[in-house]
Design a protein around this motif. Structure first.
Motif, PDB file in Angstrom:
ATOM      1  N   HIS A  93     -52.169  27.479 -17.320  1.00  0.00           N
ATOM      2  CA  HIS A  93     -52.858  26.923 -16.147  1.00  0.00           C
ATOM      3  C   HIS A  93     -51.833  26.431 -15.120  1.00  0.00           C
ATOM      4  O   HIS A  93     -50.860  25.762 -15.463  1.00  0.00           O
ATOM      5  CB  HIS A  93     -53.768  25.770 -16.555  1.00  0.00           C
ATOM      6  CG  HIS A  93     -54.776  26.148 -17.603  1.00  0.00           C
ATOM      7  ND1 HIS A  93     -55.692  27.159 -17.427  1.00  0.00           N
ATOM      8  CD2 HIS A  93     -54.992  25.641 -18.853  1.00  0.00           C
ATOM      9  CE1 HIS A  93     -56.449  27.264 -18.508  1.00  0.00           C
ATOM     10  NE2 HIS A  93     -56.042  26.368 -19.385  1.00  0.00           N
ATOM     11  N   GLU A  94     -52.107  26.728 -13.856  1.00  0.00           N
ATOM     12  CA  GLU A  94     -51.175  26.386 -12.783  1.00  0.00           C
ATOM     13  C   GLU A  94     -51.061  24.879 -12.596  1.00  0.00           C
ATOM     14  O   GLU A  94     -49.959  24.366 -12.355  1.00  0.00           O
ATOM     15  CB  GLU A  94     -51.630  27.046 -11.473  1.00  0.00           C
ATOM     16  CG  GLU A  94     -50.692  26.792 -10.306  1.00  0.00           C
ATOM     17  CD  GLU A  94     -51.150  27.455  -9.026  1.00  0.00           C
ATOM     18  OE1 GLU A  94     -50.491  27.270  -7.974  1.00  0.00           O
ATOM     19  OE2 GLU A  94     -52.186  28.165  -9.072  1.00  0.00           O
ATOM     20  N   HIS A  95     -52.167  24.150 -12.706  1.00  0.00           N
ATOM     21  CA  HIS A  95     -52.101  22.703 -12.469  1.00  0.00           C
ATOM     22  C   HIS A  95     -51.235  22.002 -13.513  1.00  0.00           C
ATOM     23  O   HIS A  95     -50.586  21.000 -13.220  1.00  0.00           O
ATOM     24  CB  HIS A  95     -53.516  22.108 -12.444  1.00  0.00           C
ATOM     25  CG  HIS A  95     -54.205  22.102 -13.779  1.00  0.00           C
ATOM     26  ND1 HIS A  95     -54.878  23.198 -14.291  1.00  0.00           N
ATOM     27  CD2 HIS A  95     -54.300  21.134 -14.746  1.00  0.00           C
ATOM     28  CE1 HIS A  95     -55.378  22.912 -15.472  1.00  0.00           C
ATOM     29  NE2 HIS A  95     -55.043  21.676 -15.775  1.00  0.00           N
ATOM     30  N   GLU A  96     -51.189  22.542 -14.739  1.00  0.00           N
ATOM     31  CA  GLU A  96     -50.333  21.945 -15.756  1.00  0.00           C
ATOM     32  C   GLU A  96     -48.865  22.253 -15.488  1.00  0.00           C
ATOM     33  O   GLU A  96     -47.998  21.429 -15.788  1.00  0.00           O
ATOM     34  CB  GLU A  96     -50.742  22.466 -17.135  1.00  0.00           C
ATOM     35  CG  GLU A  96     -52.093  21.942 -17.597  1.00  0.00           C
ATOM     36  CD  GLU A  96     -52.453  22.390 -18.987  1.00  0.00           C
ATOM     37  OE1 GLU A  96     -53.348  21.759 -19.591  1.00  0.00           O
ATOM     38  OE2 GLU A  96     -51.844  23.361 -19.475  1.00  0.00           O
ATOM     39  N   ALA A  97     -48.585  23.421 -14.922  1.00  0.00           N
ATOM     40  CA  ALA A  97     -47.208  23.753 -14.557  1.00  0.00           C
ATOM     41  C   ALA A  97     -46.697  22.794 -13.478  1.00  0.00           C
ATOM     42  O   ALA A  97     -45.552  22.324 -13.555  1.00  0.00           O
ATOM     43  CB  ALA A  97     -47.138  25.192 -14.065  1.00  0.00           C
ATOM     44  N   LYS A  98     -47.522  22.497 -12.494  1.00  0.00           N
ATOM     45  CA  LYS A  98     -47.119  21.581 -11.434  1.00  0.00           C
ATOM     46  C   LYS A  98     -46.936  20.165 -11.979  1.00  0.00           C
ATOM     47  O   LYS A  98     -45.995  19.457 -11.589  1.00  0.00           O
ATOM     48  CB  LYS A  98     -48.151  21.597 -10.314  1.00  0.00           C
ATOM     49  CG  LYS A  98     -48.235  22.921  -9.562  1.00  0.00           C
ATOM     50  CD  LYS A  98     -49.276  22.869  -8.462  1.00  0.00           C
ATOM     51  CE  LYS A  98     -49.324  24.185  -7.690  1.00  0.00           C
ATOM     52  NZ  LYS A  98     -50.349  24.157  -6.623  1.00  0.00           N
ATOM     53  N   ALA A  99     -47.829  19.753 -12.883  1.00  0.00           N
ATOM     54  CA  ALA A  99     -47.716  18.415 -13.467  1.00  0.00           C
ATOM     55  C   ALA A  99     -46.456  18.301 -14.325  1.00  0.00           C
ATOM     56  O   ALA A  99     -45.764  17.274 -14.306  1.00  0.00           O
ATOM     57  CB  ALA A  99     -48.962  18.106 -14.297  1.00  0.00           C
ATOM     58  N   PHE A 100     -46.145  19.357 -15.073  1.00  0.00           N
ATOM     59  CA  PHE A 100     -44.947  19.338 -15.911  1.00  0.00           C
ATOM     60  C   PHE A 100     -43.684  19.240 -15.061  1.00  0.00           C
ATOM     61  O   PHE A 100     -42.767  18.483 -15.388  1.00  0.00           O
ATOM     62  CB  PHE A 100     -44.899  20.605 -16.773  1.00  0.00           C
ATOM     63  CG  PHE A 100     -43.660  20.722 -17.615  1.00  0.00           C
ATOM     64  CD1 PHE A 100     -43.569  20.067 -18.827  1.00  0.00           C
ATOM     65  CD2 PHE A 100     -42.578  21.475 -17.182  1.00  0.00           C
ATOM     66  CE1 PHE A 100     -42.422  20.167 -19.611  1.00  0.00           C
ATOM     67  CE2 PHE A 100     -41.432  21.587 -17.952  1.00  0.00           C
ATOM     68  CZ  PHE A 100     -41.358  20.925 -19.173  1.00  0.00           C
TER      69      PHE A 100
END
Length: 252
Positions: A93-100
């Protein structure tokens, strides 16, 4: 790399105070320039045999263990690959990549480290990347370099299934081609059968790069060989350069 943190990390596994004191001296050895000695206050000695080990220990506590805890709260798949200070992290998921990425930057700052701005980026990559970028009106999926190879999205010619393609990084390939030319010119007075008998080191799936090596070698031999040597004979003479050795491993 903060010296105080690396010593604390080493204390988790090393109980001998003499070893720890020796490593601390190694870290602070500093440099000598124009007769003046400057002690190091951070980082590891450049070129020292222990530096890669200390850096790996530092990243183990700062990155590896923290990433393992972080991925537990992720709802999608997370893939992490680290080799020395080069890291690839894949997210479903893209939102988890940004959060990480945001949390990782904060984590690195806490331990006096920073991500390289030119080498750190988020890209859409994988079996669905082409369709997603096409829907957004963008071009082909982006590529990334890792361990000497450029990785890109492609599909099998026979089955049409997705797989990750790899080819030698262009800059390294040009350097290798130049080395081929220099080696063949050095052998220009050797017998033709020996001129092209040079082992090749290449990735098995990198057929386009192998063709480049073969074409460059054949052209070079044709130029340096006697006038009576035809281009076909030159190509046959250097064919062993391409086919001699093709180990299934990633070169250092």
């Amino acid at each position: 790399m903060a010296h105080s943190w690396i010593i604390r990390f080493l204390e988790h596994r090393i109980a001998d105070k003499r070893i720890l004191r020796l490593i601390a001296k190694w870290l602070k050895v500093g440099t000598v320039e124009d007769g003046r000695r400057t002690r190091s206050v951070c980082g590891a000695p450049q070129g020292a045999v222990i530096s890669p080990i200390l850096a790996n220990v530092y990243l183990h506590y700062v990155f590896d263990l923290w990433t393992h805890r972080w991925r537990r709260k992720a709802t999608g798949d997370v893939i992490v690959i680290r080799y020395a200070d080069d890291t690839i992290v894949g997210f479903q998921h893209e939102h988890e990549a940004k959060a990480f990425l945001r949390d990782l930057q904060e984590r690195m700052h806490e331990f006096e480290l920073a991500l390289h701005p030119a080498k750190t980026r988020l890209i859409c990559f994988g079996r669905h990347a082409a369709k997603q970028r096409e829907g957004l009106g963008e071009g082909k999926p982006e590529t990334f370099d890792f361990l000497g190879f450029t990785h890109f999205c492609t599909r099998s010619r026979k089955w049409g299934s997705f797989f990750i393609g790899r080819k030698t990084i262009k800059k390294r390939m040009l350097k290798q081609l130049q080395a081929v030319k220099m080696e063949l010119r050095r052998r220009m007075h050797d017998p033709i059968a020996q001129t092209g008998n040079v082992p090749a080191l290449a990735y098995l799936g990198d057929s386009s790069r192998l063709f480049q090596i073969h074409h460059t070698a054949a052209d070079t031999v044709e130029r340096i060989a006697p006038e009576e040597l035809s281009k076909a004979a030159a190509a046959m003479a250097v064919l062993t350069y391409v086919a001699a050795e093709m180990p299934e491993r990633i070169p250092k």
